[in-house]
Scaffold this motif. Sequence first.
Motif, PDB file in Angstrom:
ATOM      1  N   GLY A  18      -9.970  -2.193  -8.225  1.00 31.52           N
ATOM      2  CA  GLY A  18     -11.123  -2.758  -7.639  1.00 31.52           C
ATOM      3  C   GLY A  18     -10.965  -2.451  -5.984  1.00 31.52           C
ATOM      4  N   VAL A  19     -10.731  -1.279  -5.542  1.00 33.22           N
ATOM      5  CA  VAL A  19     -10.633  -1.130  -4.204  1.00 33.22           C
ATOM      6  C   VAL A  19     -11.957  -0.299  -3.911  1.00 33.22           C
ATOM      7  N   SER A  20     -12.607  -0.820  -2.981  1.00 36.62           N
ATOM      8  CA  SER A  20     -13.832  -0.309  -2.287  1.00 36.62           C
ATOM      9  C   SER A  20     -13.623   0.405  -0.888  1.00 36.62           C
ATOM     10  N   LEU A  21     -14.510   1.473  -0.571  1.00 34.87           N
ATOM     11  CA  LEU A  21     -14.672   2.067   0.644  1.00 34.87           C
ATOM     12  C   LEU A  21     -14.326   0.652   1.565  1.00 34.87           C
ATOM     13  N   GLY A  22     -13.669   0.961   2.621  1.00 32.79           N
ATOM     14  CA  GLY A  22     -13.471   0.088   3.708  1.00 32.79           C
ATOM     15  C   GLY A  22     -12.317  -0.917   3.527  1.00 32.79           C
ATOM     16  N   LEU A  97     -11.643   5.438  -5.146  1.00 33.42           N
ATOM     17  CA  LEU A  97     -12.341   4.217  -4.226  1.00 33.42           C
ATOM     18  C   LEU A  97     -13.595   4.160  -4.771  1.00 33.42           C
ATOM     19  N   THR A  98     -14.105   2.953  -4.920  1.00 38.83           N
ATOM     20  CA  THR A  98     -15.476   2.552  -5.423  1.00 38.83           C
ATOM     21  C   THR A  98     -16.285   2.247  -3.998  1.00 38.83           C
ATOM     22  N   GLY A  99     -17.683   2.269  -4.343  1.00 36.97           N
ATOM     23  CA  GLY A  99     -18.475   1.657  -3.302  1.00 36.97           C
ATOM     24  C   GLY A  99     -19.510   2.467  -3.056  1.00 36.97           C
TER      25      GLY A  99
END
Length: 119
Positions: A18-22, A97-99
């Motif tokens: 669950g790691v998103s951009l930023g 990465l997600t987002g």
Amino acid sequence: MSPVLVSRPSLSLHPSQGVSLGDTVTLRCHLPQMAAWVRLYKEGRWIHSHYKYKEQDTADFSFLSTYREHTGTYWCRYRVPWSAVESEKSDPVELVLTGEGTGDSRWLCLLPTGPCPTS
């Protein structure tokens, strides 16, 4: 003189999904013995070194704010202080990465555990 045997390190991601951009993400190289230099590689190229000043069994490499450029395959290796011998490389870890604007699924995947979930 007998060859110096150096055990293989392992690499993990924190958080592991669950790691998103930023977001902040840490790549942690787990060391089976004290090491003087720990190196992090991305896509087969050395990108950063970390010198160990005291006995610790991990070396952390953190991205305080992740960007699309951080997506990729990482591994680590180390060199013991009393020798020029380097360890084998760790198993690879894939940072996904997600987002907004990534087009990726919603998960961070670790190799060799298998493909990312598609839901």
